[in-house]
Every structure is written in structure tokens, then in C-alpha cells.
Design an enzyme around this catalytic site. Structure first.
Site, short mmCIF file in Angstrom:
data_model
loop_
_atom_site.label_atom_id
_atom_site.label_comp_id
_atom_site.label_asym_id
_atom_site.label_seq_id
_atom_site.Cartn_x
_atom_site.Cartn_y
_atom_site.Cartn_z
N ARG A 71 68.26 6.86 -7.86
CA ARG A 71 68.10 5.68 -8.71
C ARG A 71 69.57 5.27 -9.29
O ARG A 71 70.45 6.04 -9.69
CB ARG A 71 67.18 6.01 -9.78
CG ARG A 71 67.50 7.26 -10.90
CD ARG A 71 66.38 7.41 -11.70
NE ARG A 71 66.72 8.88 -12.38
CZ ARG A 71 66.04 9.32 -13.17
NH1 ARG A 71 64.88 8.58 -13.69
NH2 ARG A 71 66.01 10.56 -13.86
N HIS A 78 55.41 23.53 -13.30
CA HIS A 78 56.88 23.99 -12.68
C HIS A 78 56.70 25.49 -11.94
O HIS A 78 55.79 26.18 -11.91
CB HIS A 78 57.78 24.22 -13.78
CG HIS A 78 58.35 22.51 -14.21
ND1 HIS A 78 59.17 21.92 -13.22
CD2 HIS A 78 58.44 21.87 -15.38
CE1 HIS A 78 59.46 20.79 -13.86
NE2 HIS A 78 59.27 20.70 -14.97
N ASN A 87 54.37 27.94 -13.47
CA ASN A 87 53.16 27.81 -13.03
C ASN A 87 52.52 28.24 -11.93
O ASN A 87 51.33 28.88 -11.61
CB ASN A 87 52.84 26.35 -13.38
CG ASN A 87 53.18 25.79 -14.82
OD1 ASN A 87 53.90 24.77 -14.79
ND2 ASN A 87 52.96 26.45 -15.77
N TYR A 88 53.31 27.95 -10.88
CA TYR A 88 52.80 28.45 -9.56
C TYR A 88 52.98 29.66 -9.24
O TYR A 88 52.08 30.34 -8.81
CB TYR A 88 53.74 27.66 -8.58
CG TYR A 88 53.93 26.07 -8.52
CD1 TYR A 88 53.03 25.15 -8.99
CD2 TYR A 88 55.40 25.61 -8.59
CE1 TYR A 88 53.31 23.80 -8.96
CE2 TYR A 88 55.63 24.22 -8.78
CZ TYR A 88 54.56 23.44 -9.00
OH TYR A 88 54.66 22.09 -9.17
N ASP A 127 60.15 27.36 -6.21
CA ASP A 127 60.94 26.43 -5.88
C ASP A 127 61.65 26.65 -4.35
O ASP A 127 61.58 25.85 -3.45
CB ASP A 127 62.00 25.97 -6.90
CG ASP A 127 61.42 25.16 -7.91
OD1 ASP A 127 60.06 24.96 -8.11
OD2 ASP A 127 62.11 24.63 -8.80
#
Length: 372
Positions: A38, A138, A141-142, A168
Site C-alpha cells: 500500500r 495469531h 491461537n493456532y 506462521d
């Protein structure tokens, strides 16, 4: 020698860790990675601390050797502006929540209509479908929901925060790379691309193969501190030394356990640890705790005992073994400064000879692709 992915173009819409690390691996193997960011701020990780050059060292490490385009994906006509890149791309990587890229006109169906050969890799926490597909989460949590975190425990019995971003990288980055390479091979045969659904939470179950097997085949669901690799045996344990350092002991097999018992000078009666593992563990702790880490390091030298002193990061990076193997031989450069580049699991034969390279400034490639 030509690198395996030379001539492969990757459009990287991802941010933070899983996607950028996946495309870094591809870049190290020769792919041209164009990072789409962006305007103004770019990837959020650019703003993290500490800095290396104008941006965070985290961003610099994960985006070494890539190029950057700054464009507002919500602006009218963005697909037309990116059409040339879409037509020439081999791979697209994104990690928005399911449906976001579709709403932007950049989902798989839209891009494959422009370029049927495109391989579209979507990395998310819970996948493209299912009741939790759009839930915010995040890494922690996984790891918690997969059952993995519940198998770790500190002295008070509470789960211990993992020191690495397991979901991740192990659940996102690596499965993404594996499936992208499989998709490229399939495309060689069929001429068609595909969409890859990489769910970080799903992919954690692979690491729990032993726990799943124990539970399903024997009805013995593992518990923290109660099983082979969760602290239930003296043969796979962390012992504190006299100088408050730690010994990671993993003499699991009988031959290694026998060597270990001899090396630490333990009574031969401790060879049989099957009757009372907790008692044996306590007695081994007493023995290890009576000597320093330096003593045990020397005592285990040249012996097959599967033991190591727990190292700090500084000690690990100075380890002569890793240095000799060239783990830290490549450099990341910015503004006249150089630091060790992030090691990635790509064979040296598949990487270029350029041992030092930088990372892209935000939008530095806009003019090259007619987006100025």
C-alpha cells in the site's frame, strides 16, 4: 549455474511473516519477487523496531532481494493497472482473510481468467472454508487450538509460550513453498494453474503425528509432562546444572542411555528407568546439578550421548559448526551497513553467487512497471 526458479515471476500481496518468508525462499532460488504494498506505509512490518536502514530489520530480513510496487488495491481500475504483471506472473501469494481479494477483483477466478497458468497461493489461519475461516487470530491461537500448546508445561503446570512462530512458519511458510513447487510441476504437465489453500492451523497436526497415533491406536492421549517428548521420561529431559545453565539430554535409545549413565557416573541401577521414571529423573537431576555446564560439555565430548548445553542466540550464531557450514555466510546490506542475512532452507547449489544484497524501498519499482 542457473538457479531453479530463474524466469519465474511472483506477485507477493502478503505482509508480515508467513507469505513474505515463503516468497523469500522462492527469491533465494532465483524467482523474481515483486512485493505489492500500500502507498505511504507499505507492509506494516516496515514500521517495526529495531531499524536497519529506513525500515525495520524484520522487514529487511524477510524481503531481501525482492522488488516493491506501491499501489492502492482499492482504487478504481487497479486490475487494469496490474494486468501486465498478472499476465506475466507465474505465482501469486496473498494472506488476506477469505474473500478480501475477490472483493478487490484480484481473487483466483479473476486472475485465472486473465492468466490461466497462474498459481494462486492463499495463506490464512484457518483456510478458505469452515466455520472459523474468517476468525481473527495469531500464531499462539493456532498453536493453542491444534492441541500443541496444551502439551507444553512449565513448573506450575501452565502451558509455556513457544519461543518461535511455529504456525506462521511451519504451518504457513513451508507448506506454501512445498505446494507452490508441486503446483509448478503439475503445471509443467497440464499447462494449467491452480488455487492453493494453505491453512496454518491445519498444518500443525502433522507435527503431532505421535500424539494422534497414541490416542487413536492405543487410547492413550498424551499429557504435558507425561509422555516421551513432553517430559515423561528421564531420557528426554532438560536438567539444570550447578551454574544455572541447562543440559538438553535426549539419550532415548538404550545404547545412548547406557552411554549417558556411564558418562555422568550414575549407578548402573538407573539403567532400568521403566519402573519409576520420576525417581530416575530426580536422581539424574541431582547428578547433573552437582557440576557446571562446562564440566558436562567436556564430559560428553566424543561420546554418543545425544546431549547438548542449551545455548543463547549469540552462542549459537558463534558456534564453529554452523560457521564452517556457511549458515551465516550471506549478508543483508543497507546504507553501507551489513548484517547476517536470514538463513533459509535452500541448498547452496540452488542459490546465486551474490552473497550480499539489500531489500526494496517502498515503491522503488513503480516506474519500471509503468505505475508511476
Amino acid at each position: 549455474m542457473m538457479r531453479p526458479l530463474e524466469g519465474v515471476r511472483v506477485l507477493d500481496f502478503s505482509t508480515l511473516l508467513p507469505g513474505p518468508l515463503a516468497t523469500l525462499v522462492l527469491a533465494e532460488a532465483g524467482a523474481e519477487v515483486i512485493k505489492i504494498e500500500r502507498p505511504g506505509r507499505g507492509d506494516e512490518m516496515r514500521s517495526y523496531m529495531p531499524k536497519f536502514g529506513d525500515d525495520s530489520v524484520n522487514f529487511a530480513m524477510l524481503n531481501r532481494g525482492k522488488r516493491s510496487i506501491a499501489i492502492d488495491l482499492k482504487e478504481k481500475g487497479v486490475v487494469d493497472k496490474l494486468r501486465g504483471l498478472i499476465e506475466s506472473a507465474d505465482i501469486v501469494v496473498e494472506q488476506f482473510r477469505p474473500g478480501v481479494m475477490d472483493r478487490l477483483g484480484l481473487g483466483y477466478e479473476a486472475l485465472s481468467a486473465i492468466n490461466p497458468k497462474i498459481i494462486y497461493c492463499a495463506i490464512t489461519g484457518y483456510g478458505q472454508t469452515g466455520p472459523r475461516a474468517s476468525v481473527a487470530a495469531h500464531d499462539l491461537n493456532y498453536v493453542a487450538e491444534s492441541g500443541m500448546l496444551g502439551l507444553s508445561a512449565g513448573a506450575d503446570g501452565a502451558p509455556v509460550l513457544p519461543p518461535a512462530l511455529i504456525a506462521d512458519i511451519a504451518g504457513g511458510t513451508y507448506p506454501a513453498v512445498v505446494n507452490i513447487l508441486l503446483a509448478l510441476r503439475q503445471r509443467d504437465r497440464t499447462g494449467k494453474g491452480c488455487k492453493l489453500d494453505i491453512a496454518m492451523a491445519d498444518n500443525l497436526f502433522t507435527f503431532l503425528y505421535w500424539a494422534i497415533g497414541n490416542g487413536l491406536a492405543a487410547g492413550e492421549w498424551p499429557t504435558p509432562g507425561g509422555d516421551l517428548v513432553t517430559g515423561g521420561t528421564p531420557r528426554y529431559q532438560i536438567y539444570r546444572t550447578k551454574d544455572n545453565k541447562f543440559l538438553a539430554a535426549a539419550p532415548l535409545e538404550d545404547k545412548f542411555w547406557a552411554n549417558f549413565i556411564d558418562a555422568v557416573g550414575a549407578p548402573q541401577e538407573l539403567l532400568d528407568d521403566s519402573q519409576s521414571p520420576a525417581t530416575v529423573k530426580a536422581r539424574i537431576q541431582d547428578i547433573i546439578g552437582a557440576r557446571t555446564a562446562e564440566h558436562w560439555d567436556a564430559a560428553f565430548e566424543g561420546k554418543d550421548v545425544c546431549c547438548a548445553i542449551v545455548a543463547t542466540m549469540q552462542e549459537a550464531m558463534a558456534n564453529p559448526h554452523f560457521r564452517e557450514r556457511g549458515v551465516f555466510s550471506r549478508e543483508l546490506a543497507s546504507g553501507g551497513k551489513r548484517i547476517t542475512a536470514l538463513p533459509v532452507p535452500v541448498q547452496d547449489d540452488f542459490r546465486g553467487s551474490d552473497a550480499s544484497s539489500g531489500y526494496p524501498a517502498l515503491g522503488e519499482a513503480n516506474k519500471d512497471f509503468g505505475l508511476s
